[in-house]
Design a protein around this motif. Structure first.
Motif, PDB file in Angstrom:
ATOM      1  N   GLU A 177     -33.705 -33.863 -49.540  1.00 43.82           N
ATOM      2  CA  GLU A 177     -32.752 -32.907 -48.996  1.00 43.82           C
ATOM      3  C   GLU A 177     -31.402 -33.065 -49.693  1.00 43.82           C
ATOM      4  OE1 GLU A 177     -33.333 -30.505 -46.786  1.00 43.82           O
ATOM      5  OE2 GLU A 177     -35.455 -31.089 -46.855  1.00 43.82           O
ATOM      6  N   PRO A 178     -30.610 -31.993 -49.787  1.00 36.71           N
ATOM      7  CA  PRO A 178     -29.281 -32.097 -50.399  1.00 36.71           C
ATOM      8  C   PRO A 178     -28.403 -33.085 -49.644  1.00 36.71           C
ATOM      9  CG  PRO A 178     -29.919 -29.796 -50.122  1.00 36.71           C
ATOM     10  CD  PRO A 178     -30.931 -30.612 -49.375  1.00 36.71           C
ATOM     11  N   HIS A 179     -27.524 -33.751 -50.371  1.00 36.99           N
ATOM     12  CA  HIS A 179     -26.596 -34.684 -49.754  1.00 36.99           C
ATOM     13  C   HIS A 179     -25.567 -33.919 -48.926  1.00 36.99           C
ATOM     14  CE1 HIS A 179     -23.526 -37.877 -49.452  1.00 36.99           C
ATOM     15  NE2 HIS A 179     -24.558 -38.691 -49.551  1.00 36.99           N
ATOM     16  N   ILE A 180     -25.055 -34.579 -47.894  1.00 36.11           N
ATOM     17  CA  ILE A 180     -24.077 -33.935 -47.015  1.00 36.11           C
ATOM     18  C   ILE A 180     -22.793 -33.582 -47.757  1.00 36.11           C
ATOM     19  CG2 ILE A 180     -23.122 -36.138 -46.235  1.00 36.11           C
ATOM     20  CD1 ILE A 180     -22.817 -34.878 -43.463  1.00 36.11           C
ATOM     21  N   ASP A 181     -22.494 -34.337 -48.826  1.00 40.67           N
ATOM     22  CA  ASP A 181     -21.307 -34.051 -49.633  1.00 40.67           C
ATOM     23  C   ASP A 181     -21.713 -33.177 -50.821  1.00 40.67           C
ATOM     24  OD1 ASP A 181     -19.037 -33.983 -51.142  1.00 40.67           O
ATOM     25  OD2 ASP A 181     -18.874 -36.159 -51.421  1.00 40.67           O
ATOM     26  N   PRO A 182     -21.286 -31.928 -50.877  1.00 38.14           N
ATOM     27  CA  PRO A 182     -21.678 -31.036 -51.978  1.00 38.14           C
ATOM     28  C   PRO A 182     -21.304 -31.583 -53.347  1.00 38.14           C
ATOM     29  CG  PRO A 182     -20.622 -29.796 -50.210  1.00 38.14           C
ATOM     30  CD  PRO A 182     -20.424 -31.245 -49.891  1.00 38.14           C
ATOM     31  N   ILE A 301     -33.067 -41.593 -73.879  1.00 38.54           N
ATOM     32  CA  ILE A 301     -33.062 -42.056 -72.490  1.00 38.54           C
ATOM     33  C   ILE A 301     -32.365 -41.008 -71.637  1.00 38.54           C
ATOM     34  CG2 ILE A 301     -32.366 -43.899 -70.911  1.00 38.54           C
ATOM     35  CD1 ILE A 301     -32.313 -45.791 -73.286  1.00 38.54           C
ATOM     36  N   ASP A 302     -32.975 -40.626 -70.546  1.00 40.10           N
ATOM     37  CA  ASP A 302     -32.427 -39.603 -69.658  1.00 40.10           C
ATOM     38  C   ASP A 302     -31.537 -40.237 -68.581  1.00 40.10           C
ATOM     39  OD1 ASP A 302     -32.003 -37.063 -68.717  1.00 40.10           O
ATOM     40  OD2 ASP A 302     -33.890 -36.925 -67.608  1.00 40.10           O
ATOM     41  N   ASP A 303     -30.708 -39.405 -67.942  1.00 42.09           N
ATOM     42  CA  ASP A 303     -29.947 -39.781 -66.740  1.00 42.09           C
ATOM     43  C   ASP A 303     -28.893 -40.843 -66.990  1.00 42.09           C
ATOM     44  OD1 ASP A 303     -31.478 -38.058 -64.929  1.00 42.09           O
ATOM     45  OD2 ASP A 303     -33.110 -39.457 -65.288  1.00 42.09           O
ATOM     46  N   VAL A 304     -28.206 -40.757 -68.128  1.00 43.26           N
ATOM     47  CA  VAL A 304     -27.232 -41.790 -68.477  1.00 43.26           C
ATOM     48  C   VAL A 304     -25.797 -41.405 -68.118  1.00 43.26           C
ATOM     49  CG1 VAL A 304     -28.679 -42.648 -70.344  1.00 43.26           C
ATOM     50  CG2 VAL A 304     -26.966 -40.891 -70.836  1.00 43.26           C
ATOM     51  N   LEU A 305     -25.565 -40.144 -67.663  1.00 41.59           N
ATOM     52  CA  LEU A 305     -24.201 -39.690 -67.396  1.00 41.59           C
ATOM     53  C   LEU A 305     -24.084 -39.037 -66.017  1.00 41.59           C
ATOM     54  CD1 LEU A 305     -23.294 -38.205 -70.892  1.00 41.59           C
ATOM     55  CD2 LEU A 305     -22.442 -40.343 -69.893  1.00 41.59           C
ATOM     56  N   PRO A 306     -24.240 -39.812 -64.950  1.00 37.61           N
ATOM     57  CA  PRO A 306     -23.992 -39.260 -63.605  1.00 37.61           C
ATOM     58  C   PRO A 306     -22.512 -38.932 -63.450  1.00 37.61           C
ATOM     59  CG  PRO A 306     -24.214 -41.643 -63.511  1.00 37.61           C
ATOM     60  CD  PRO A 306     -24.558 -41.248 -64.922  1.00 37.61           C
ATOM     61  N   ILE A 307     -22.201 -38.032 -62.526  1.00 35.50           N
ATOM     62  CA  ILE A 307     -20.788 -37.686 -62.313  1.00 35.50           C
ATOM     63  C   ILE A 307     -20.339 -37.958 -60.877  1.00 35.50           C
ATOM     64  CG2 ILE A 307     -20.795 -35.969 -64.155  1.00 35.50           C
ATOM     65  CD1 ILE A 307     -20.955 -33.800 -62.012  1.00 35.50           C
ATOM     66  N   HIS A 308     -21.180 -38.639 -60.102  1.00 44.02           N
ATOM     67  CA  HIS A 308     -20.799 -38.982 -58.727  1.00 44.02           C
ATOM     68  C   HIS A 308     -21.513 -40.277 -58.350  1.00 44.02           C
ATOM     69  CE1 HIS A 308     -20.212 -38.681 -54.378  1.00 44.02           C
ATOM     70  NE2 HIS A 308     -19.355 -37.691 -54.588  1.00 44.02           N
ATOM     71  N   GLN A 309     -20.825 -41.136 -57.592  1.00 45.23           N
ATOM     72  CA  GLN A 309     -21.387 -42.419 -57.212  1.00 45.23           C
ATOM     73  C   GLN A 309     -22.702 -42.266 -56.444  1.00 45.23           C
ATOM     74  OE1 GLN A 309     -19.714 -45.487 -58.004  1.00 45.23           O
ATOM     75  NE2 GLN A 309     -21.644 -46.456 -57.429  1.00 45.23           N
ATOM     76  N   ARG A 316     -32.809 -43.253 -53.490  1.00 41.21           N
ATOM     77  CA  ARG A 316     -32.405 -41.861 -53.669  1.00 41.21           C
ATOM     78  C   ARG A 316     -31.948 -41.243 -52.347  1.00 41.21           C
ATOM     79  NH1 ARG A 316     -36.052 -37.025 -56.449  1.00 41.21           N
ATOM     80  NH2 ARG A 316     -34.365 -35.483 -56.516  1.00 41.21           N
ATOM     81  N   CYS A 317     -30.764 -40.601 -52.383  1.00 37.96           N
ATOM     82  CA  CYS A 317     -30.254 -39.932 -51.194  1.00 37.96           C
ATOM     83  C   CYS A 317     -29.609 -38.593 -51.540  1.00 37.96           C
ATOM     84  CB  CYS A 317     -29.267 -40.824 -50.450  1.00 37.96           C
ATOM     85  SG  CYS A 317     -27.871 -41.378 -51.447  1.00 37.96           S
ATOM     86  N   SER A 318     -29.898 -38.072 -52.734  1.00 41.11           N
ATOM     87  CA  SER A 318     -29.384 -36.772 -53.166  1.00 41.11           C
ATOM     88  C   SER A 318     -30.422 -36.111 -54.057  1.00 41.11           C
ATOM     89  CB  SER A 318     -28.062 -36.932 -53.930  1.00 41.11           C
ATOM     90  OG  SER A 318     -28.234 -37.797 -55.042  1.00 41.11           O
ATOM     91  N   GLN A 319     -30.318 -34.798 -54.185  1.00 50.12           N
ATOM     92  CA  GLN A 319     -31.247 -34.092 -55.062  1.00 50.12           C
ATOM     93  C   GLN A 319     -30.978 -34.439 -56.524  1.00 50.12           C
ATOM     94  OE1 GLN A 319     -30.833 -29.939 -53.881  1.00 50.12           O
ATOM     95  NE2 GLN A 319     -32.586 -30.102 -52.495  1.00 50.12           N
ATOM     96  N   VAL A 320     -29.715 -34.496 -56.893  1.00 47.60           N
ATOM     97  CA  VAL A 320     -29.359 -34.938 -58.240  1.00 47.60           C
ATOM     98  C   VAL A 320     -29.310 -36.458 -58.223  1.00 47.60           C
ATOM     99  CG1 VAL A 320     -27.612 -34.879 -60.057  1.00 47.60           C
ATOM    100  CG2 VAL A 320     -28.041 -32.835 -58.666  1.00 47.60           C
ATOM    101  N   TRP A 321     -30.234 -37.076 -58.938  1.00 48.03           N
ATOM    102  CA  TRP A 321     -30.378 -38.532 -58.853  1.00 48.03           C
ATOM    103  C   TRP A 321     -30.593 -39.117 -60.241  1.00 48.03           C
ATOM    104  CZ3 TRP A 321     -35.158 -41.825 -58.383  1.00 48.03           C
ATOM    105  CH2 TRP A 321     -34.835 -43.154 -58.058  1.00 48.03           C
TER     106      TRP A 321
END
Length: 407
Positions: A177-182, A301-309, A316-321
């Protein structure tokens, strides 16, 4: 030890005795099912110790009363370790098993003494001495200890697990599910990563492509020649629809362990690592992949530049992980200056292109224990602002990719 337990411990109601059980750097108790009757044994009282030995070479258990005896990194500290093996044989039930790990190398580490290192023939000699049967043994290639692992049985007929990559279920939460913080679901990037991967395939034209983590197979479909794909639990929509794709439904750890000769060293031209999004998993994947790469091979290598903690949480607690893949990349940059690392500003979570891999470089293997410990010690490190801002990322144009690859 986890491999021994998952591969060889098949009893429902079991009694497990751990020799040298004090929790110094973790406890094997954590690996056990809830129904196991676990008894930690050691010479002194402490965390994880249920029974303190009165006699060093006498185990306070009845003959034939124990299903599993396990011991890790204890034998080198035991002056007369062969006497312990006699006791293990005595207390094991018929068909019971012993899982033993001891170093074959490494520095002196007295606790309170450090007497021995063990080579492959040692376990067969101990089996012959004690009357146990050595089912399987292997040496861990990772330093500095290069542990020797042995699986023993008291009689019985259990056979070694060789060349068998067994499927290991891994819960993939594809419907998070989407995280509560957009803000935790925001992404950025100048080009979609699949477009960039397509360009890389075109520029490199790999004879053999390797992919860890296939999900729906979208990135795997970009390959035109022979492809080797690994995933224990792909998406339900994934289908292998080309005979050139050699798909292995297992974890990458299992694949490389059980199939050491499946891929000829120096044969992989392009590899894409997008498996378990945890730093220590990516470390092992990179180590195993690098020694298979051709001299001009490229590792992505994928997923090396997240933009939120939130995107970096290990659970996992967000759709973008992305998990904490970024922590491995920082480690790689610090420990392997011989590699060329290129961060790409791709949508949604960034790519890292690694050029100049060396199958002969053993730094990550020789210092694995230290690096894995560092990753464990820094597990709560905050996401650096330069990663959030993508300060080191370049625009992944086709021209830029050609420049990076020198093609």
């Amino acid at each position: 030890m986890a491999r021994c337990i998952t591969s060889y411990m098949d009893l429902e109601d079991i009694t497990v005795v751990d020799l040298g059980a004090m929790n110094v750097n973790g406890s094997y108790r954590e690996l056990m099912p809830d129904h196991a009757h676990y008894v930690g044994v050691d010479l002194e009282a402490g965390n994880g110790v249920d029974v303190v030995l009165e006699g060093v070479y006498t185990l306070p258990f009845e003959d034939g009363s124990v299903d599993i005896v396990l011991s890790g990194q204890m034998l080198e500290h035991c002056a007369h370790f062969w006497k312990v093996f006699n006791e293990i044989a005595r207390i094991l039930k018929p068909g019971g098993k012993a899982f033993i790990i001891a170093p074959s190398s490494g520095p002196v580490h007295r606790y309170p003494v450090d007497c021995y290192r063990f080579y492959p023939d040692a376990y067969q000699a101990l089996a012959d001495w004690s009357g146990l049967r050595l089912i399987q043994s292997w040496t861990d290639e990772r330093g500095p200890w290069y542990d020797l692992i042995g699986v023993f049985q008291k009689g019985g007929s259990r056979q070694p697990l060789l060349q068998q990559a067994v499927p290991t279920p891994v819960a993939q939460n594809y419907r998070q599910e989407p995280h509560i913080d957009p803000a935790a679901e925001r992404t950025r990037g100048e080009r979609p990563y699949l477009e960039v991967l397509h360009d890389l395939h075109t520029l490199i034209a790999p004879d053999i492509y390797l992919e860890i983590g296939v999900r729906k197979g979208t990135s795997l479909a970009l390959s035109k020649g022979r492809a080797i794909a690994i995933d224990p639990d792909p998406h339900a929509d994934f289908k292998v629809d080309r005979p050139e794709i050699d798909f292995h439904r297992c974890t990458s750890d299992d694949f490389f362990f059980f199939n050491p000769d499946a891929i000829e060293p120096g044969s992989i031209d392009l590899a894409f690592i997008d498996g378990m999004h945890l730093a220590e998993y990516v470390l092992r994947d990179f180590m195993n992949v690098e020694r298979l790469m051709s001299p001009r091979g490229v590792i992505v290598i994928d997923d090396v530049l997240p933009i939120h903690q939130v995107q970096t949480e290990r659970a996992r607690c967000s759709q973008v992980w992305t998990g904490d893949v970024w922590r491995f990349v920082e480690l790689l940059a610090q420990t392997r200056p011989d590699l060329s690392l290129h961060w790409l500003d791709t949508q949604p979570t960034g790519l890292l292109v690694v050029t100049g891999p060396s199958a002969q470089n053993r730094v990550l293997w020789q210092e694995y224990n230290k690096f894995a410990r560092h990753l464990g010690d820094t597990i709560d490190a905050p996401l650096p602002q330069d990663i959030i801002d993508r300060r080191h990322a370049v625009a992944p144009t086709t021209a830029m990719l050609a420049e990076i690859l020198g093609r």
